[in-house]
Design an enzyme around this catalytic site. Structure first.
Site, PDB file in Angstrom:
ATOM      1  N   SER A 322       0.801  -1.440   0.117  1.00 27.42           N
ATOM      2  CA  SER A 322       0.008  -0.030  -0.180  1.00 27.42           C
ATOM      3  C   SER A 322       0.952   1.252   0.052  1.00 27.42           C
ATOM      4  O   SER A 322       0.535   2.127  -0.770  1.00 27.42           O
ATOM      5  CB  SER A 322      -0.813  -0.138   1.099  1.00 27.42           C
ATOM      6  OG  SER A 322      -1.570   1.296   1.273  1.00 27.42           O
ATOM      7  N   TRP A 325       2.208   1.620  -3.200  1.00 26.84           N
ATOM      8  CA  TRP A 325       1.310   1.974  -4.226  1.00 26.84           C
ATOM      9  C   TRP A 325       1.279   3.534  -4.268  1.00 26.84           C
ATOM     10  O   TRP A 325       1.262   4.266  -5.521  1.00 26.84           O
ATOM     11  CB  TRP A 325      -0.072   1.685  -4.058  1.00 26.84           C
ATOM     12  CG  TRP A 325      -1.110   2.029  -4.991  1.00 26.84           C
ATOM     13  CD1 TRP A 325      -1.769   1.507  -6.120  1.00 26.84           C
ATOM     14  CD2 TRP A 325      -1.985   3.386  -4.547  1.00 26.84           C
ATOM     15  NE1 TRP A 325      -2.586   2.385  -6.638  1.00 26.84           N
ATOM     16  CE2 TRP A 325      -2.724   3.510  -5.544  1.00 26.84           C
ATOM     17  CE3 TRP A 325      -1.991   4.473  -3.789  1.00 26.84           C
ATOM     18  CZ2 TRP A 325      -3.765   4.474  -5.868  1.00 26.84           C
ATOM     19  CZ3 TRP A 325      -3.009   5.526  -3.716  1.00 26.84           C
ATOM     20  CH2 TRP A 325      -3.807   5.562  -4.813  1.00 26.84           C
ATOM     21  N   HIS A 326       1.502   4.226  -3.227  1.00 30.47           N
ATOM     22  CA  HIS A 326       1.599   6.002  -3.203  1.00 30.47           C
ATOM     23  C   HIS A 326       2.702   6.405  -3.880  1.00 30.47           C
ATOM     24  O   HIS A 326       2.576   7.527  -4.302  1.00 30.47           O
ATOM     25  CB  HIS A 326       1.503   6.261  -1.721  1.00 30.47           C
ATOM     26  CG  HIS A 326       0.151   6.000  -1.147  1.00 30.47           C
ATOM     27  ND1 HIS A 326      -0.261   4.846  -0.387  1.00 30.47           N
ATOM     28  CD2 HIS A 326      -0.841   6.902  -0.993  1.00 30.47           C
ATOM     29  CE1 HIS A 326      -1.512   5.219   0.005  1.00 30.47           C
ATOM     30  NE2 HIS A 326      -1.775   6.217  -0.311  1.00 30.47           N
ATOM     31  N   GLY A 327       3.717   5.576  -3.995  1.00 31.71           N
ATOM     32  CA  GLY A 327       5.117   6.289  -4.556  1.00 31.71           C
ATOM     33  C   GLY A 327       6.056   5.422  -4.843  1.00 31.71           C
ATOM     34  O   GLY A 327       6.309   4.443  -3.894  1.00 31.71           O
ATOM     35  N   PHE A 472      -0.100  10.178  -7.412  1.00 35.03           N
ATOM     36  CA  PHE A 472       0.192   8.541  -7.064  1.00 35.03           C
ATOM     37  C   PHE A 472      -0.411   7.847  -8.038  1.00 35.03           C
ATOM     38  O   PHE A 472      -0.916   8.368  -9.053  1.00 35.03           O
ATOM     39  CB  PHE A 472      -0.653   8.560  -5.778  1.00 35.03           C
ATOM     40  CG  PHE A 472       0.092   9.341  -4.599  1.00 35.03           C
ATOM     41  CD1 PHE A 472      -0.931   9.633  -3.593  1.00 35.03           C
ATOM     42  CD2 PHE A 472       1.360   9.272  -4.432  1.00 35.03           C
ATOM     43  CE1 PHE A 472      -0.395  10.794  -2.660  1.00 35.03           C
ATOM     44  CE2 PHE A 472       1.825  10.005  -3.381  1.00 35.03           C
ATOM     45  CZ  PHE A 472       0.996  10.883  -2.560  1.00 35.03           C
TER      46      PHE A 472
END
Lengths: 472, 307
Positions: A322, A325-327, A472
């Protein structure tokens, strides 16, 4: 185009003026939604339209293939998911992978270095790729049937309210809705308007005004020159509310725009900072993404069904992914890992439950929960691990208690922060669940508040900035 | 009831917004062109000038094309400076674009400050902000300047005045169509900008030699196109000059060498001989005097054959 831009206002006026004409016939409605949404997306960069079309066509075809693959449907699903992840990875993760490969090569004493110039990250790709994957997985599980109409699918995946920054809406939730056109009731339009007004207020008045605090803090040297424990706690409070107001504001606007079409998007933020545990926090923060990871990563890994140790492992994998996923950076991995650590400790010690039973237990829990959430946000905001660790060090430095840096950076943003905190206290104190919330006085107050919020959006909006989650 | 509520909301909001706008306190010390219009017009310049002045706020506040032009009669001069502007590629590409290709002698004059060669200035600056404004919004601001100004957000100064407090300082500004902003602050504080620059440089935002090289490459490119390129370091207060020399990472001798090798002409101006109201920017009379002196230097340079 940004929701908080003049061009979007013109676009929305034109869209909703024509929307009543789309009641006759699904094909016309889907074509209208798709064309408008592609126009919306192409406004950023016309080349993105082809990417979105390719992603849409890929997932549409893969959905049909899975449904018709019989005993090979697992392989078809794997191929569809892999194609989505390849698309996302090519734009988002290749540079990160090469950076680390080069680091390892140097560490091993090699002078060889791999070079690759990644294209700019297409806006929204993380969101619509995940929508595509959830669509394929739900078909595989038999939860939905694939749509036979490409237009139907494209209208679902490209719908402009959710396209750029979510919520990540499941096929089972939205595809059936798109086969209907219902005249919106005045109550729906009022609710939609309130969502849009509240969302815009959170974004342009609170988030955009308080963002300047941290921007200036970093312009003035960040933790290198600003030595103050209280300053950095204030700064991280600012960021915590900036990201919350920015992102939840966007989600509110998206939900409001969908309501104006007669469609329902799921709630994406449920006042996460009033949570009573980390588990509760993750049931309130970016709910469409956390439920996505729960359903498509955590549960397939076995969830909590394979023993305590396996629960921790599965949870850590889910949280770290997770974060990623953001960066594509170690700071985001660290953010995910921090929350995994918090969840592990919480599960082992059950500290929120124990503390919650004490007098003023709720306040005690918040007093421990909030600082940990703030510390995790440091990794999210800092440009690199070194800066993140330097900031955390400042936050723990009890010898540096001067408030002078606050005045150097400026106190004006803190006025807007106070408004944001007050808004959340309304829910923390349960006023939204009181009898007042059902009264005529409340409805009158709601009307006046809405008018004031619109006024503030005009005259007290901060410097215009893109929504944080666009990156993102 | 619901239908009335929604309509009523929009009507009440419109009335409130209209009424509230009337409370905006007057600032008679801000004059000339409307500020939004000033920047948008500047962004629209295209192939219409003989001489372009470029740089950051020390340029757009410090150099008056009207006074510069006294030594350059008939030369069409534009001040293309932007706030906090770094000499990054987007800006450098744009500078040449405002010169008239049919001009007998095209000239670019660069006001090079240490800040204009830093990574922050390259990434975030007034030029990029204006460039990123979407075309539709720009069209609305240009076509309806009155309404755009009426509905613009309240600044800190205006909010302070609205709540009954006097402005902390009166920032006089007159926006000229030539791109110059004549400015002055009351009360003055010649040390005001020092702390801001000190924190910025000590925080790691120092001169980047790679940006110097990029600027030099553009000087070479412009020279190859027959454009005369002149550079100088804008005047500041003595304390600011000492601070920047000490901690900005700017090696003036190294930079001048790169600049001249690329084909530019470097003007050695009096860097502390003009009055600044905050240590960084020249007050109006000093800016006019500096512009006349600079104009004379430029005119003399242009009489000499190009390298």
């Amino acid at each position: 185009m940004l929701f908080n831009s003049l061009i979007f206002i013109a676009f929305a006026l034109a869209f909703y003026a024509l929307w009543p004409m789309m009641r006759k016939g699904n094909a016309l409605r889907w074509a209208f939604i798709t064309a408008a949404s592609f126009f919306f997306y192409g406004w950023w960069d016309w080349r993105l339209v082809f990417l979105l079309l390719a992603s849409g066509a890929l997932n549409y075809a893969a959905g049909l293939a899975i449904a018709g693959a019989g005993p090979r449907k697992k392989a078809a699903l794997a191929a569809g998911v892999a194609a989505n992840l390849l698309l996302l990875g090519a734009f988002k993760y290749v540079s990160f992978v090469l950076l680390n490969v080069n680091f390892l090569l140097r560490a091993a004493g090699s002078s060889a270095q791999l070079a690759f110039e990644a294209p700019p990250l297409p806006i929204g790709i993380s969101f619509y790729t995940f929508m595509g994957i959830s669509y394929l997985a739900d078909i595989y599980k038999g939860q939905i049937s694939p749509t036979r109409s490409l237009l139907h699918f494209l209208s679902y995946i490209s719908m402009f309210p959710h396209l750029i920054a979510g919520p990540i809406v499941r096929g089972a939730h939205l595809l059936p809705q798109l086969t209907t056109w219902n005249r919106t009731t005045e109550e729906q339009r009022w609710q939609g308007t309130m969502l849009i007004v509240t969302g815009m207020f959170k974004k342009v008045v609170i988030a955009d005004n308080i963002s300047r605090f941290l921007d200036l803090a970093f312009e003035f040297g960040g933790p290198v020159t600003l030595h103050s424990m209280p300053f950095w706690w204030i700064a991280m409070t600012v960021f915590s509310f900036q990201i919350y107001c920015d992102f939840s504001g966007y989600s509110d606007i998206a939900r409001g725009l969908a309501k104006w079409m007669g469609y329902d998007f799921p709630l994406n933020f449920n006042h996460p900072y009033i949570a009573n545990s980390f588990r509760d926090f993750w049931a309130r923060w970016h709910m469409s993404l956390s439920t996505w990871f729960r359903d498509y990563v955590y549960i397939p890994l076995g969830g909590g069904r394979r023993g305590k140790i396996r629960w921790h492992i599965n949870m850590w994998i889910t949280m770290v992914l997770s974060g990623l996923w953001h960066g594509a950076a170690w700071t985001f991995v660290a953010w995910g890992a921090a929350h995994a650590l918090y969840l592990s400790v919480e599960r082992l010690t059950k500290w929120p439950e124990r503390l919650g039973r004490l007098p003023a237990g709720r306040w005690l829990v918040s007093a421990l929960l909030i600082p940990q959430i703030w510390i995790a946000w440091v990794f999210f905001r800092a440009p690199d691990m070194g800066t993140a660790l330097a900031i955390i060090k400042q936050m723990a430095d009890i010898t540096a208690l001067s408030l002078a840096p606050v005045f150097v950076v400026g106190v004006r943003p803190l006025v807007f922060l106070a408004v944001g905190v007050a808004m959340e206290m309304y829910f923390y104190l349960g006023i939204d669940r009181s009898r007042f919330a059902d009264s005529r006085a409340f409805r009158a107050a709601e009307f006046i508040l809405a008018a004031i919020m619109i006024l503030c959006c005009v005259y007290f909006r901060g410097p215009g900035a893109a929504f944080i989650y666009f990156q993102f | 009831m619901m239908r009335e509520r929604l309509t009523a909301l929009f009507l009440v909001s419109a009335l409130l917004a209209g009424a509230f706008g009337m409370t905006r306190p007057a600032q008679p010390w801000v004059q000339g062109m409307q500020e939004n219009l000033f920047w948008l017009k500047k962004m629209q310049w295209n192939s219409e000038f003989d001489l372009a002045l470029a740089g950051d706020s020390r340029m757009f506040r410090g150099v008056s094309p009207e006074d510069l032009g006294r030594s350059l009669p008939g030369v069409r001069i534009a001040n293309y400076g932007f706030s906090g502007c770094g000499f990054s590629r987007p800006y450098l590409d744009a500078i040449g674009g405002i010169l008239d290709p049919r001009s007998e002698q095209r000239v670019i004059v660069l006001g090079v400050t240490p800040h204009s060669l830093t990574p922050n200035a390259a990434r975030n600056n007034g030029y990029i902000d204006k460039k990123n404004l979407d075309p539709f919004s720009a069209w609305v601001y240009l076509t309806f300047p009155g309404i755009s100004t009426y509905l613009k957000p309240y600044s800190s100064v205006e909010m302070r005045m609205l709540t009954g407090g006097p402005p902390l300082a009166k920032y006089y500004a007159r926006y000229h169509a030539s791109g110059w902003v004549a400015s002055h602050k009351d009360p003055e504080d010649p040390r005001e900008a020092l702390e801001e620059y000190r924190r910025m440089f000590e925080g790691g935002n120092t001169v980047d030699p790679a940006q110097e090289d990029e600027l030099a490459s553009y000087v070479r490119k412009w020279r190859a196109q027959g454009i005369r390129v002149i550079g100088f370091r804008p005047p500041v207060s003595r304390e600011m000059l000492e601070l920047e020399t000490r901690i900005s990472g700017f090696d003036e001798a190294r930079f001048i060498n790169k600049f001249k090798t690329a084909g530019g002409v470097w003007l050695d101006i009096d860097q502390t001989g003009y009055h600044s109201y905050d240590g960084s920017h020249l007050e109006e009379k000093a800016a006019r005097r500096f512009s006349r002196d600079l104009g004379a230097d430029i005119a003399e340079t242009l009489t000499r054959p190009a390298n």
